[in-house]
Scaffold this active site. Structure first.
Site, PDB file in Angstrom:
ATOM      1  N   PRO A  67      26.394 -10.692  12.501  1.00  0.00           N
ATOM      2  CA  PRO A  67      26.713 -12.094  12.671  1.00  0.00           C
ATOM      3  C   PRO A  67      25.802 -12.799  11.712  1.00  0.00           C
ATOM      4  O   PRO A  67      26.259 -13.578  10.783  1.00  0.00           O
ATOM      5  CB  PRO A  67      27.222 -12.561  14.091  1.00  0.00           C
ATOM      6  CG  PRO A  67      27.099 -11.234  14.741  1.00  0.00           C
ATOM      7  CD  PRO A  67      26.474 -10.317  13.994  1.00  0.00           C
ATOM      8  N   THR A  97      25.644 -11.700   6.094  1.00  0.00           N
ATOM      9  CA  THR A  97      25.167 -12.958   5.387  1.00  0.00           C
ATOM     10  C   THR A  97      24.231 -13.652   6.093  1.00  0.00           C
ATOM     11  O   THR A  97      24.366 -13.984   7.329  1.00  0.00           O
ATOM     12  CB  THR A  97      26.220 -14.011   5.070  1.00  0.00           C
ATOM     13  OG1 THR A  97      27.386 -13.134   4.513  1.00  0.00           O
ATOM     14  CG2 THR A  97      26.035 -15.287   4.200  1.00  0.00           C
ATOM     15  N   LYS A 172      25.044 -15.323  -2.599  1.00  0.00           N
ATOM     16  CA  LYS A 172      25.898 -15.411  -1.605  1.00  0.00           C
ATOM     17  C   LYS A 172      26.259 -16.750  -0.972  1.00  0.00           C
ATOM     18  O   LYS A 172      27.532 -17.353  -0.748  1.00  0.00           O
ATOM     19  CB  LYS A 172      25.992 -14.492  -0.599  1.00  0.00           C
ATOM     20  CG  LYS A 172      26.799 -14.377   0.736  1.00  0.00           C
ATOM     21  CD  LYS A 172      28.216 -14.071   0.414  1.00  0.00           C
ATOM     22  CE  LYS A 172      29.185 -14.466   1.763  1.00  0.00           C
ATOM     23  NZ  LYS A 172      30.430 -14.343   1.162  1.00  0.00           N
TER      24      LYS A 172
HETATM   25  P1  NAD Z   1      32.227 -10.294  13.396  1.00  0.00           P
HETATM   26  O1  NAD Z   1      31.494 -11.425  14.389  1.00  0.00           O
HETATM   27  O2  NAD Z   1      33.475 -10.288  13.645  1.00  0.00           O
HETATM   28  O3  NAD Z   1      31.407  -8.980  13.647  1.00  0.00           O
HETATM   29  C1  NAD Z   1      29.907  -8.816  14.010  1.00  0.00           C
HETATM   30  C2  NAD Z   1      29.733  -7.303  14.699  1.00  0.00           C
HETATM   31  O4  NAD Z   1      28.340  -7.483  14.868  1.00  0.00           O
HETATM   32  C3  NAD Z   1      30.338  -7.493  15.960  1.00  0.00           C
HETATM   33  O5  NAD Z   1      31.258  -6.361  16.305  1.00  0.00           O
HETATM   34  C4  NAD Z   1      29.223  -7.707  17.166  1.00  0.00           C
HETATM   35  O6  NAD Z   1      29.498  -6.900  18.512  1.00  0.00           O
HETATM   36  C5  NAD Z   1      28.362  -6.735  16.377  1.00  0.00           C
HETATM   37  N1  NAD Z   1      26.983  -7.093  16.756  1.00  0.00           N
HETATM   38  C6  NAD Z   1      26.359  -8.105  16.903  1.00  0.00           C
HETATM   39  N2  NAD Z   1      24.993  -8.115  17.415  1.00  0.00           N
HETATM   40  C7  NAD Z   1      24.867  -6.650  17.430  1.00  0.00           C
HETATM   41  C8  NAD Z   1      23.609  -5.900  17.792  1.00  0.00           C
HETATM   42  N3  NAD Z   1      22.543  -6.207  18.399  1.00  0.00           N
HETATM   43  N4  NAD Z   1      23.937  -4.653  17.822  1.00  0.00           N
HETATM   44  C9  NAD Z   1      24.965  -4.021  17.526  1.00  0.00           C
HETATM   45  N5  NAD Z   1      26.064  -4.855  17.151  1.00  0.00           N
HETATM   46  C10 NAD Z   1      25.832  -6.104  17.095  1.00  0.00           C
HETATM   47  O7  NAD Z   1      31.768 -11.050  12.016  1.00  0.00           O
HETATM   48  P2  NAD Z   1      32.216 -10.456  10.727  1.00  0.00           P
HETATM   49  O8  NAD Z   1      33.467 -11.266  10.426  1.00  0.00           O
HETATM   50  O9  NAD Z   1      32.512  -8.902  10.619  1.00  0.00           O
HETATM   51  O10 NAD Z   1      31.074 -10.818   9.708  1.00  0.00           O
HETATM   52  C11 NAD Z   1      30.002  -9.975   9.704  1.00  0.00           C
HETATM   53  C12 NAD Z   1      28.980 -10.739   8.589  1.00  0.00           C
HETATM   54  O11 NAD Z   1      29.722 -10.715   7.359  1.00  0.00           O
HETATM   55  C13 NAD Z   1      28.619 -12.182   8.769  1.00  0.00           C
HETATM   56  O12 NAD Z   1      27.370 -12.273   8.339  1.00  0.00           O
HETATM   57  C14 NAD Z   1      29.598 -12.831   7.859  1.00  0.00           C
HETATM   58  O13 NAD Z   1      29.082 -14.415   7.665  1.00  0.00           O
HETATM   59  C15 NAD Z   1      29.830 -12.008   6.639  1.00  0.00           C
HETATM   60  N6  NAD Z   1      30.926 -12.156   6.106  1.00  0.00           N
HETATM   61  C16 NAD Z   1      32.560 -12.239   6.653  1.00  0.00           C
HETATM   62  C17 NAD Z   1      33.462 -12.455   5.902  1.00  0.00           C
HETATM   63  C18 NAD Z   1      34.889 -12.440   6.850  1.00  0.00           C
HETATM   64  O14 NAD Z   1      36.031 -12.622   5.917  1.00  0.00           O
HETATM   65  N7  NAD Z   1      34.744 -12.418   8.029  1.00  0.00           N
HETATM   66  C19 NAD Z   1      33.597 -12.297   4.433  1.00  0.00           C
HETATM   67  C20 NAD Z   1      32.355 -12.133   3.931  1.00  0.00           C
HETATM   68  C21 NAD Z   1      31.124 -12.269   4.663  1.00  0.00           C
END
Ligand code: NAD
Length: 302
Positions: A67, A97, A172
Protein backbone atom coordinates in the site's frame (compact mmCIF):
# COMPACT_ATOMS: atom_id res chain seq x y z
CA UNK A 1 12.47 -18.07 -17.74
CA UNK A 2 13.29 -20.54 -14.97
CA UNK A 3 14.20 -18.03 -12.27
CA UNK A 4 12.68 -18.44 -8.83
CA UNK A 5 10.42 -15.46 -8.10
CA UNK A 6 8.84 -14.20 -4.85
CA UNK A 7 5.80 -11.89 -4.80
CA UNK A 8 4.73 -10.03 -1.64
CA UNK A 9 1.46 -8.02 -1.46
CA UNK A 10 -1.57 -9.65 -3.09
CA UNK A 11 -4.19 -6.89 -2.99
CA UNK A 12 -6.32 -5.39 -5.77
CA UNK A 13 -3.24 -4.99 -7.96
CA UNK A 14 -0.79 -7.60 -6.65
CA UNK A 15 -3.17 -10.55 -6.96
CA UNK A 16 -3.90 -10.19 -10.70
CA UNK A 17 -0.22 -9.34 -11.40
CA UNK A 18 0.90 -12.50 -9.59
CA UNK A 19 -1.77 -14.53 -11.41
CA UNK A 20 -0.28 -13.43 -14.71
CA UNK A 21 3.14 -14.70 -13.61
CA UNK A 22 1.61 -18.07 -12.70
CA UNK A 23 -0.20 -18.15 -16.05
CA UNK A 24 3.13 -17.51 -17.78
CA UNK A 25 4.45 -20.69 -16.13
CA UNK A 26 6.95 -18.98 -13.80
CA UNK A 27 8.17 -20.48 -10.53
CA UNK A 28 6.33 -18.20 -8.10
CA UNK A 29 6.11 -18.14 -4.29
CA UNK A 30 3.68 -15.64 -2.76
CA UNK A 31 3.02 -14.00 0.60
CA UNK A 32 0.49 -11.50 1.97
CA UNK A 33 -0.38 -10.82 5.58
CA UNK A 34 -3.99 -11.69 4.64
CA UNK A 35 -4.13 -15.51 4.53
CA UNK A 36 -7.11 -15.65 2.14
CA UNK A 37 -5.15 -13.67 -0.46
CA UNK A 38 -2.35 -16.27 -0.31
CA UNK A 39 -4.85 -19.14 -0.48
CA UNK A 40 -6.43 -17.67 -3.62
CA UNK A 41 -3.08 -17.45 -5.41
CA UNK A 42 -2.12 -20.90 -4.22
CA UNK A 43 -5.33 -22.24 -5.78
CA UNK A 44 -4.27 -20.51 -9.00
CA UNK A 45 -0.95 -22.42 -8.98
CA UNK A 46 1.53 -20.36 -6.92
CA UNK A 47 3.51 -21.74 -3.97
CA UNK A 48 2.21 -20.34 -0.66
CA UNK A 49 4.58 -18.96 1.98
CA UNK A 50 3.73 -18.29 5.63
CA UNK A 51 5.98 -15.26 6.02
CA UNK A 52 8.26 -12.96 4.08
CA UNK A 53 11.36 -14.99 4.93
CA UNK A 54 9.87 -18.19 3.53
CA UNK A 55 8.64 -16.37 0.42
CA UNK A 56 11.97 -14.82 -0.54
CA UNK A 57 14.25 -17.72 0.46
CA UNK A 58 16.38 -18.61 -2.56
CA UNK A 59 14.47 -16.24 -4.88
CA UNK A 60 16.44 -14.55 -7.65
CA UNK A 61 13.75 -11.91 -8.15
CA UNK A 62 11.55 -10.37 -5.42
CA UNK A 63 8.52 -8.29 -6.42
CA UNK A 64 6.50 -6.24 -3.92
CA UNK A 65 3.12 -4.52 -4.40
CA UNK A 66 2.29 -2.84 -1.07
CA UNK A 67 0.00 0.00 0.00
CA UNK A 68 2.57 2.67 0.89
CA UNK A 69 5.83 3.87 2.45
CA UNK A 70 5.32 2.29 5.86
CA UNK A 71 4.58 -1.17 4.46
CA UNK A 72 7.55 -0.96 2.07
CA UNK A 73 9.91 0.00 4.91
CA UNK A 74 8.57 -2.82 7.07
CA UNK A 75 8.71 -5.49 4.35
CA UNK A 76 12.24 -4.59 3.20
CA UNK A 77 13.95 -3.18 6.28
CA UNK A 78 12.11 -4.99 9.10
CA UNK A 79 13.79 -7.56 11.34
CA UNK A 80 12.21 -10.41 9.41
CA UNK A 81 12.17 -8.51 6.12
CA UNK A 82 13.42 -9.04 2.58
CA UNK A 83 16.93 -7.65 3.14
CA UNK A 84 17.50 -10.09 6.00
CA UNK A 85 16.19 -13.21 4.27
CA UNK A 86 16.70 -12.80 0.53
CA UNK A 87 19.69 -14.26 -1.29
CA UNK A 88 22.53 -11.75 -1.85
CA UNK A 89 22.54 -10.47 -5.41
CA UNK A 90 18.79 -10.94 -5.86
CA UNK A 91 16.97 -8.35 -8.00
CA UNK A 92 14.39 -6.47 -5.90
CA UNK A 93 11.51 -4.78 -7.73
CA UNK A 94 9.15 -2.57 -5.73
CA UNK A 95 5.98 -1.82 -7.72
CA UNK A 96 4.18 0.03 -4.87
CA UNK A 97 3.57 3.78 -5.21
CA UNK A 98 5.62 5.51 -2.50
CA UNK A 99 7.60 8.67 -1.85
CA UNK A 100 10.70 8.87 -4.09
CA UNK A 101 12.81 9.67 -1.03
CA UNK A 102 11.73 6.43 0.69
CA UNK A 103 12.40 4.50 -2.52
CA UNK A 104 15.95 5.88 -2.62
CA UNK A 105 16.56 5.10 1.07
CA UNK A 106 15.38 1.50 0.72
CA UNK A 107 17.39 1.05 -2.50
CA UNK A 108 20.56 2.36 -0.82
CA UNK A 109 20.02 -0.03 2.14
CA UNK A 110 19.50 -2.87 -0.35
CA UNK A 111 22.63 -2.01 -2.32
CA UNK A 112 24.69 -1.80 0.87
CA UNK A 113 23.73 -5.41 1.54
CA UNK A 114 24.62 -6.58 -1.95
CA UNK A 115 21.20 -6.47 -3.65
CA UNK A 116 20.14 -4.79 -6.88
CA UNK A 117 16.94 -2.76 -6.54
CA UNK A 118 14.64 -0.76 -8.81
CA UNK A 119 11.42 1.17 -8.21
CA UNK A 120 8.76 0.22 -10.76
CA UNK A 121 5.36 1.72 -9.84
CA UNK A 122 2.59 1.04 -12.32
CA UNK A 123 -0.16 2.79 -14.21
CA UNK A 124 -3.19 1.11 -15.75
CA UNK A 125 -5.39 0.24 -12.78
CA UNK A 126 -6.86 -3.12 -11.79
CA UNK A 127 -8.11 -3.73 -15.35
CA UNK A 128 -4.56 -3.25 -16.66
CA UNK A 129 -3.23 -5.57 -13.95
CA UNK A 130 -5.74 -8.29 -14.94
CA UNK A 131 -5.08 -7.89 -18.68
CA UNK A 132 -1.27 -7.69 -18.26
CA UNK A 133 -1.25 -4.30 -19.97
CA UNK A 134 0.29 -2.23 -17.15
CA UNK A 135 2.78 0.54 -17.75
CA UNK A 136 5.85 0.25 -15.49
CA UNK A 137 7.47 3.58 -14.64
CA UNK A 138 10.84 2.56 -13.34
CA UNK A 139 13.87 4.11 -11.70
CA UNK A 140 17.31 2.61 -11.12
CA UNK A 141 20.38 1.43 -13.00
CA UNK A 142 19.62 0.75 -16.68
CA UNK A 143 21.13 -2.76 -16.48
CA UNK A 144 18.92 -3.65 -13.48
CA UNK A 145 15.81 -2.42 -15.30
CA UNK A 146 16.85 -4.45 -18.34
CA UNK A 147 17.28 -7.50 -16.08
CA UNK A 148 13.72 -6.94 -14.77
CA UNK A 149 12.21 -6.61 -18.25
CA UNK A 150 11.46 -10.29 -18.96
CA UNK A 151 9.36 -10.61 -15.80
CA UNK A 152 7.73 -7.15 -16.05
CA UNK A 153 6.73 -7.97 -19.64
CA UNK A 154 4.57 -10.81 -18.29
CA UNK A 155 2.51 -8.22 -16.36
CA UNK A 156 2.59 -5.17 -18.58
CA UNK A 157 3.09 -3.73 -22.04
CA UNK A 158 5.27 -0.66 -21.58
CA UNK A 159 8.36 -0.29 -19.44
CA UNK A 160 9.77 3.23 -19.05
CA UNK A 161 13.01 4.20 -17.36
CA UNK A 162 12.44 7.64 -15.82
CA UNK A 163 16.00 7.92 -14.44
CA UNK A 164 18.02 6.80 -11.42
CA UNK A 165 16.61 5.26 -8.25
CA UNK A 166 13.41 7.06 -7.11
CA UNK A 167 12.77 8.61 -10.53
CA UNK A 168 10.04 6.07 -11.30
CA UNK A 169 8.20 7.13 -8.15
CA UNK A 170 8.66 10.84 -8.94
CA UNK A 171 7.15 10.36 -12.42
CA UNK A 172 4.32 8.17 -11.13
CA UNK A 173 3.30 10.77 -8.55
CA UNK A 174 3.12 13.53 -11.23
CA UNK A 175 0.86 11.23 -13.27
CA UNK A 176 -1.42 10.45 -10.35
CA UNK A 177 -1.81 14.09 -9.34
CA UNK A 178 -2.96 14.78 -12.90
CA UNK A 179 -5.31 11.79 -12.78
CA UNK A 180 -6.83 13.01 -9.49
CA UNK A 181 -7.53 16.43 -10.98
CA UNK A 182 -8.83 14.90 -14.22
CA UNK A 183 -11.27 12.65 -12.36
CA UNK A 184 -12.69 15.63 -10.45
CA UNK A 185 -12.89 17.75 -13.61
CA UNK A 186 -14.61 14.99 -15.55
CA UNK A 187 -17.03 14.33 -12.67
CA UNK A 188 -17.84 18.05 -12.49
CA UNK A 189 -18.54 18.22 -16.22
CA UNK A 190 -20.77 15.12 -16.11
CA UNK A 191 -22.60 16.44 -13.04
CA UNK A 192 -23.14 19.83 -14.68
CA UNK A 193 -24.42 18.01 -17.75
CA UNK A 194 -26.87 15.94 -15.70
CA UNK A 195 -28.05 19.11 -13.93
CA UNK A 196 -28.63 20.62 -17.38
CA UNK A 197 -30.77 17.64 -18.38
CA UNK A 198 -28.15 15.82 -20.48
CA UNK A 199 -27.83 12.03 -20.66
CA UNK A 200 -24.37 11.18 -19.18
CA UNK A 201 -23.78 8.54 -21.85
CA UNK A 202 -24.47 11.00 -24.68
CA UNK A 203 -22.41 13.75 -23.03
CA UNK A 204 -19.53 11.29 -22.49
CA UNK A 205 -19.60 10.33 -26.18
CA UNK A 206 -19.60 13.98 -27.22
CA UNK A 207 -16.69 14.92 -24.94
CA UNK A 208 -14.76 11.82 -26.06
CA UNK A 209 -14.80 13.24 -29.60
CA UNK A 210 -14.18 16.81 -28.45
CA UNK A 211 -11.43 18.73 -26.69
CA UNK A 212 -12.42 17.41 -23.24
CA UNK A 213 -11.28 13.91 -24.22
CA UNK A 214 -9.21 12.21 -21.51
CA UNK A 215 -8.33 8.82 -19.96
CA UNK A 216 -11.23 8.96 -17.47
CA UNK A 217 -13.75 9.30 -20.31
CA UNK A 218 -11.94 6.67 -22.36
CA UNK A 219 -11.71 3.85 -19.84
CA UNK A 220 -12.89 4.88 -16.35
CA UNK A 221 -16.20 6.76 -16.54
CA UNK A 222 -17.37 7.63 -12.98
CA UNK A 223 -21.13 7.56 -13.77
CA UNK A 224 -22.75 4.16 -13.25
CA UNK A 225 -24.48 2.81 -16.35
CA UNK A 226 -22.19 4.51 -18.86
CA UNK A 227 -19.48 1.81 -19.06
CA UNK A 228 -19.15 -1.86 -18.21
CA UNK A 229 -16.24 -3.31 -16.24
CA UNK A 230 -15.40 -0.10 -14.38
CA UNK A 231 -15.70 0.46 -10.61
CA UNK A 232 -18.79 2.68 -11.17
CA UNK A 233 -20.53 -0.40 -12.66
CA UNK A 234 -19.96 -2.42 -9.46
CA UNK A 235 -20.72 0.05 -6.68
CA UNK A 236 -17.21 1.60 -6.83
CA UNK A 237 -15.54 -1.58 -5.55
CA UNK A 238 -12.34 -3.32 -6.71
CA UNK A 239 -10.52 -0.33 -8.16
CA UNK A 240 -8.11 2.30 -6.88
CA UNK A 241 -9.20 3.20 -3.36
CA UNK A 242 -9.93 6.82 -2.40
CA UNK A 243 -7.48 6.44 0.52
CA UNK A 244 -4.73 5.37 -1.91
CA UNK A 245 -5.41 8.52 -3.95
CA UNK A 246 -5.26 10.59 -0.73
CA UNK A 247 -1.89 8.91 -0.04
CA UNK A 248 -0.57 9.69 -3.54
CA UNK A 249 -1.74 13.32 -3.40
CA UNK A 250 -0.09 13.61 0.03
CA UNK A 251 3.18 12.45 -1.55
CA UNK A 252 2.64 14.94 -4.40
CA UNK A 253 2.19 17.77 -1.88
CA UNK A 254 5.31 16.73 0.10
CA UNK A 255 7.23 16.71 -3.17
CA UNK A 256 5.81 20.12 -4.12
CA UNK A 257 6.95 21.50 -0.78
CA UNK A 258 10.50 20.20 -1.04
CA UNK A 259 10.86 21.26 -4.69
CA UNK A 260 8.90 24.54 -4.29
CA UNK A 261 6.80 23.66 -7.36
CA UNK A 262 3.30 25.23 -7.46
CA UNK A 263 0.46 22.68 -7.42
CA UNK A 264 -2.75 24.63 -6.65
CA UNK A 265 -5.15 22.14 -8.25
CA UNK A 266 -3.32 19.19 -6.70
CA UNK A 267 -3.78 20.80 -3.27
CA UNK A 268 -7.50 21.35 -3.85
CA UNK A 269 -7.92 17.81 -5.18
CA UNK A 270 -6.31 16.45 -1.98
CA UNK A 271 -8.76 18.51 0.08
CA UNK A 272 -11.77 17.09 -1.82
CA UNK A 273 -10.60 13.44 -1.68
CA UNK A 274 -9.88 13.84 2.06
CA UNK A 275 -13.41 15.12 2.66
CA UNK A 276 -14.80 12.24 0.63
CA UNK A 277 -12.76 9.75 2.67
CA UNK A 278 -13.76 11.36 5.98
CA UNK A 279 -17.42 10.83 4.98
CA UNK A 280 -16.75 7.05 5.05
CA UNK A 281 -15.73 6.45 1.43
CA UNK A 282 -12.01 5.71 1.88
CA UNK A 283 -12.18 2.14 0.59
CA UNK A 284 -14.41 2.99 -2.40
CA UNK A 285 -12.77 3.56 -5.78
CA UNK A 286 -11.60 7.15 -6.28
CA UNK A 287 -14.11 7.66 -9.14
CA UNK A 288 -16.78 7.74 -6.39
CA UNK A 289 -15.64 11.38 -5.87
CA UNK A 290 -18.53 12.03 -8.29
CA UNK A 291 -20.83 11.32 -5.32
CA UNK A 292 -19.24 14.15 -3.31
CA UNK A 293 -19.75 16.53 -6.21
CA UNK A 294 -23.33 15.38 -6.79
CA UNK A 295 -24.15 15.83 -3.10
CA UNK A 296 -22.86 19.39 -2.80
CA UNK A 297 -24.32 22.69 -3.79
CA UNK A 298 -22.01 25.40 -5.14
CA UNK A 299 -21.89 27.48 -1.95
CA UNK A 300 -21.08 24.53 0.30
CA UNK A 301 -18.17 22.99 -1.62
CA UNK A 302 -15.98 26.04 -0.90
P1 NAD B 1 -4.34 -3.06 -1.66
O1 NAD B 1 -4.52 -2.34 -0.37
O2 NAD B 1 -5.52 -3.69 -2.33
O3 NAD B 1 -3.22 -4.22 -1.50
C1 NAD B 1 -2.08 -4.13 -0.70
C2 NAD B 1 -1.77 -5.53 -0.18
O4 NAD B 1 -0.56 -5.48 0.58
C3 NAD B 1 -2.85 -6.08 0.75
O5 NAD B 1 -3.26 -7.37 0.32
C4 NAD B 1 -2.17 -6.13 2.11
O6 NAD B 1 -2.64 -7.18 2.94
C5 NAD B 1 -0.73 -6.32 1.70
N1 NAD B 1 0.21 -5.90 2.76
C6 NAD B 1 0.26 -4.73 3.41
N2 NAD B 1 1.26 -4.73 4.31
C7 NAD B 1 1.85 -5.94 4.22
C8 NAD B 1 2.93 -6.55 4.90
N3 NAD B 1 3.61 -5.90 5.85
N4 NAD B 1 3.27 -7.80 4.54
C9 NAD B 1 2.58 -8.47 3.58
N5 NAD B 1 1.55 -7.94 2.90
C10 NAD B 1 1.18 -6.70 3.24
O7 NAD B 1 -3.65 -2.01 -2.63
P2 NAD B 1 -3.58 -2.06 -4.24
O8 NAD B 1 -4.78 -1.38 -4.80
O9 NAD B 1 -3.22 -3.44 -4.66
O10 NAD B 1 -2.35 -1.08 -4.48
C11 NAD B 1 -1.00 -1.47 -4.20
C12 NAD B 1 -0.08 -0.33 -4.61
O11 NAD B 1 -0.24 -0.07 -6.01
C13 NAD B 1 -0.35 0.98 -3.88
O12 NAD B 1 0.88 1.62 -3.60
C14 NAD B 1 -1.16 1.78 -4.89
O13 NAD B 1 -0.99 3.17 -4.71
C15 NAD B 1 -0.58 1.30 -6.20
N6 NAD B 1 -1.48 1.35 -7.36
C16 NAD B 1 -2.78 0.92 -7.27
C17 NAD B 1 -3.61 0.98 -8.39
C18 NAD B 1 -5.06 0.53 -8.35
O14 NAD B 1 -5.78 0.81 -9.31
N7 NAD B 1 -5.51 -0.13 -7.28
C19 NAD B 1 -3.10 1.47 -9.60
C20 NAD B 1 -1.77 1.84 -9.68
C21 NAD B 1 -0.96 1.78 -8.55
Amino acid sequence: MDKKIAFVGLGNMGAPMAENLVRAGLDLTVYDRVAEAVAKLSAAGAKAAENIGAAVKGAEIVITMLPGDEAVRRVYLGESGVLVHAKTGALLIDCSTINAQTAREVAVAAQERGFRMIDAPVSGGTAGAAAATLTFISGGAAEDIDAARPVLEKMGKKIFRAGESGAGQAAKICNNMLLAVMMIGTSEALNLGAASGLDPKVLSEIMLQSSGRNWVLEVYNPVSGVMENVPAARGYTGGFGTDLMVKDLGIAMETAETTEAATPLGAYALDLYRRHSAAGNGTLDFSSILKLIESQKLARLG
